[in-house]
Design an enzyme around this catalytic site. Structure first.
Site, PDB file in Angstrom:
ATOM      1  N   TYR A 158      -2.418   6.425   8.588  1.00  0.00           N
ATOM      2  CA  TYR A 158      -2.001   5.189   9.187  1.00  0.00           C
ATOM      3  C   TYR A 158      -2.283   5.419  10.702  1.00  0.00           C
ATOM      4  O   TYR A 158      -2.551   4.496  11.281  1.00  0.00           O
ATOM      5  CB  TYR A 158      -0.331   5.130   9.154  1.00  0.00           C
ATOM      6  CG  TYR A 158       0.101   4.086   9.429  1.00  0.00           C
ATOM      7  CD1 TYR A 158       0.235   2.760   9.109  1.00  0.00           C
ATOM      8  CD2 TYR A 158       1.035   4.256  10.745  1.00  0.00           C
ATOM      9  CE1 TYR A 158       1.004   1.951   9.540  1.00  0.00           C
ATOM     10  CE2 TYR A 158       1.924   3.111  11.238  1.00  0.00           C
ATOM     11  CZ  TYR A 158       1.950   1.997  10.633  1.00  0.00           C
ATOM     12  OH  TYR A 158       2.727   1.113  10.832  1.00  0.00           O
ATOM     13  N   LYS A 162      -4.311   2.712  12.873  1.00  0.00           N
ATOM     14  CA  LYS A 162      -3.790   1.840  14.106  1.00  0.00           C
ATOM     15  C   LYS A 162      -4.622   2.221  15.388  1.00  0.00           C
ATOM     16  O   LYS A 162      -4.645   1.303  16.214  1.00  0.00           O
ATOM     17  CB  LYS A 162      -2.294   2.253  14.215  1.00  0.00           C
ATOM     18  CG  LYS A 162      -1.555   1.625  12.895  1.00  0.00           C
ATOM     19  CD  LYS A 162      -1.632   0.245  12.759  1.00  0.00           C
ATOM     20  CE  LYS A 162      -0.609  -0.344  11.760  1.00  0.00           C
ATOM     21  NZ  LYS A 162      -0.801  -1.845  11.660  1.00  0.00           N
TER      22      LYS A 162
HETATM   23  P1  NAP Z   1       6.398  -4.966   5.507  1.00  0.00           P
HETATM   24  O1  NAP Z   1       7.703  -5.436   5.532  1.00  0.00           O
HETATM   25  O2  NAP Z   1       5.968  -3.840   4.585  1.00  0.00           O
HETATM   26  O3  NAP Z   1       5.209  -6.078   5.278  1.00  0.00           O
HETATM   27  C1  NAP Z   1       3.786  -5.935   5.097  1.00  0.00           C
HETATM   28  C2  NAP Z   1       3.140  -7.216   4.870  1.00  0.00           C
HETATM   29  O4  NAP Z   1       1.788  -7.114   4.554  1.00  0.00           O
HETATM   30  C3  NAP Z   1       3.700  -8.023   3.595  1.00  0.00           C
HETATM   31  O5  NAP Z   1       3.641  -9.404   4.022  1.00  0.00           O
HETATM   32  C4  NAP Z   1       2.390  -7.730   2.658  1.00  0.00           C
HETATM   33  O6  NAP Z   1       2.407  -9.060   1.744  1.00  0.00           O
HETATM   34  C5  NAP Z   1       1.458  -7.702   3.490  1.00  0.00           C
HETATM   35  N1  NAP Z   1       0.256  -7.196   3.097  1.00  0.00           N
HETATM   36  C6  NAP Z   1       0.107  -5.833   2.409  1.00  0.00           C
HETATM   37  N2  NAP Z   1      -1.269  -5.772   1.928  1.00  0.00           N
HETATM   38  C7  NAP Z   1      -1.879  -6.939   2.173  1.00  0.00           C
HETATM   39  C8  NAP Z   1      -3.082  -7.354   1.806  1.00  0.00           C
HETATM   40  N3  NAP Z   1      -3.984  -6.627   1.031  1.00  0.00           N
HETATM   41  N4  NAP Z   1      -3.431  -8.542   2.035  1.00  0.00           N
HETATM   42  C9  NAP Z   1      -2.507  -9.556   2.620  1.00  0.00           C
HETATM   43  N5  NAP Z   1      -1.463  -9.065   2.870  1.00  0.00           N
HETATM   44  C10 NAP Z   1      -1.029  -7.704   2.708  1.00  0.00           C
HETATM   45  O7  NAP Z   1       5.845  -4.569   6.950  1.00  0.00           O
HETATM   46  P2  NAP Z   1       6.416  -4.429   8.474  1.00  0.00           P
HETATM   47  O8  NAP Z   1       7.323  -3.268   8.565  1.00  0.00           O
HETATM   48  O9  NAP Z   1       6.942  -5.775   8.425  1.00  0.00           O
HETATM   49  O10 NAP Z   1       5.103  -4.225   9.194  1.00  0.00           O
HETATM   50  C11 NAP Z   1       4.095  -5.313   9.832  1.00  0.00           C
HETATM   51  C12 NAP Z   1       3.293  -4.645  10.409  1.00  0.00           C
HETATM   52  O11 NAP Z   1       3.649  -4.227  11.901  1.00  0.00           O
HETATM   53  C13 NAP Z   1       2.482  -3.680   9.877  1.00  0.00           C
HETATM   54  O12 NAP Z   1       0.814  -3.893  10.354  1.00  0.00           O
HETATM   55  C14 NAP Z   1       2.890  -2.369  10.183  1.00  0.00           C
HETATM   56  O13 NAP Z   1       1.829  -1.093  10.337  1.00  0.00           O
HETATM   57  C15 NAP Z   1       3.227  -2.901  11.831  1.00  0.00           C
HETATM   58  N6  NAP Z   1       4.272  -1.994  12.467  1.00  0.00           N
HETATM   59  C16 NAP Z   1       5.711  -2.004  11.850  1.00  0.00           C
HETATM   60  C17 NAP Z   1       6.456  -1.051  12.228  1.00  0.00           C
HETATM   61  C18 NAP Z   1       7.905  -0.854  11.911  1.00  0.00           C
HETATM   62  O14 NAP Z   1       8.720  -0.170  12.220  1.00  0.00           O
HETATM   63  N7  NAP Z   1       8.146  -1.905  10.812  1.00  0.00           N
HETATM   64  C19 NAP Z   1       6.328  -0.507  13.491  1.00  0.00           C
HETATM   65  C20 NAP Z   1       5.104  -0.431  14.203  1.00  0.00           C
HETATM   66  C21 NAP Z   1       3.940  -1.004  13.697  1.00  0.00           C
HETATM   67  P3  NAP Z   1       2.870  -8.962   0.022  1.00  0.00           P
HETATM   68  O15 NAP Z   1       4.067  -8.416   0.112  1.00  0.00           O
HETATM   69  O16 NAP Z   1       2.787 -10.372  -0.351  1.00  0.00           O
HETATM   70  O17 NAP Z   1       1.778  -8.095  -0.628  1.00  0.00           O
END
Ligand code: NAP
Length: 250
Positions: A158, A162
């Protein structure tokens, strides 16, 4: 930042079925943008996001696509352009994690995370860019992570993805700056949505101790930064990484 007006703009948010992406999509729509809500598997949840936007008076469509597949990523951009005859904003938000210590990490764990978090952003950006360049106006916002700056045990795949996204952001920003297209990255810390909700109580407490603001971030914290970077006023900001982490890695 509520005064920012994105009326007339068209956006695609990848991975907008839930978590941070869903809130970014809603926030862009609230600012006046028409929004493509991309999902891969969570169709019902994505339909809920489209419905919520529409009920609030905005415009949104469902965009089914797997960002790891070039044909699928290209079709997602085409679907948005076919619907609204333009595209101005791409938010590369789709992301997954497969956390394991290095010695236990399989090459499949590596490929899957790099495939969605890095290659997915490359493919979507590649296929949106001709439109943005032609318009001489556009915004690409890549959702990286503080982990891509600081590293984190158990997240070599990851963190690499990133960090790669940050290099990608800076390279592409230089390629397209002369066309008034900006490319920036956001590096959220721990956000109370999606991935961070999987943490156990002990880990949550340990992390909170490291955040000077004493709270986790919210999806809204991230969405406000997206809207700012999409604004006219942010037009001279490109190739940057903005951390949204309550001061954690300051
Ligand atoms: P999440 O709730 O797990 O949601 C992930 C999303 O990505 C879902 O809508 C999923 O769609 C989609 N996805 C996964 N694989 C895909 C693919 N092959 N094609 C198209 N869509 C795909 O994630 P989140 O926590 O909201 O994170 C969102 C972003 O922020 C990510 O890039 C993550 O790395 C980043 N981030 C998150 C955090 C945190 O603390 N949460 C911190 C830093 C960065 P489906 O469900 O329809 O498959």
């Amino acid at each position: 930042m509520s005064g920012i007006d994105l009326d007339g703009s068209v956006a695609l948010v990848t991975g907008a079925s839930r978590g941070i992406g869903a809130v970014i999509a809603s926030r862009l729509a609230k600012a006046g943008a028409k929004v493509g809500v991309n999902y891969r598997t969570s169709r019902e949840a994505a339909e809920g996001v489209v419905e919520e936007i529409t009920k609030a008076g905005g415009e949104a469509i469902l965009v089914e696509a797997d960002v790891t597949q070039e044909d699928s990523a290209a079709a997602a951009i085409k679907q948005v352009v076919d619907r609204w005859q333009r595209i101005d904003i791409l938010v590369n938000n789709a992301g997954i994690n497969r956390d394991r210590l290095l010695l236990r990490m399989s090459s499949d764990d590596w490929d899957q995370v790099l495939g969605v978090d890095l290659k997915g952003a490359f493919l979507c950006t590649k296929h949106v860019m001709p439109h943005l360049i032609k318009q001489r106006k556009g915004r690409v916002i890549n959702i990286s992570s503080v982990v891509g700056i600081s590293g984190n045990p158990g997240q070599a795949n990851y963190a690499a993805a990133k960090a790669g996204l940050i290099g990608f952001t800076k390279a592409v920003a230089r390629e397209v700056a002369s066309r008034s297209v900006t490319v920036n990255a956001l590096a959220p810390g721990y956000i109370t949505a999606g991935m961070a909700d999987e943490l156990n109580e002990e880990t949550r407490k340990r992390i909170l101790d490291r955040i000077p603001m004493g709270r986790f971030g919210t999806s809204e914290d991230v969405a406000e930064a997206v809207v700012f970077l999409c604004s006219e006023g942010a037009g001279y900001i490109t190739g940057q990484v903005l951390t949204i982490d309550g001061g954690m890695i300051a």
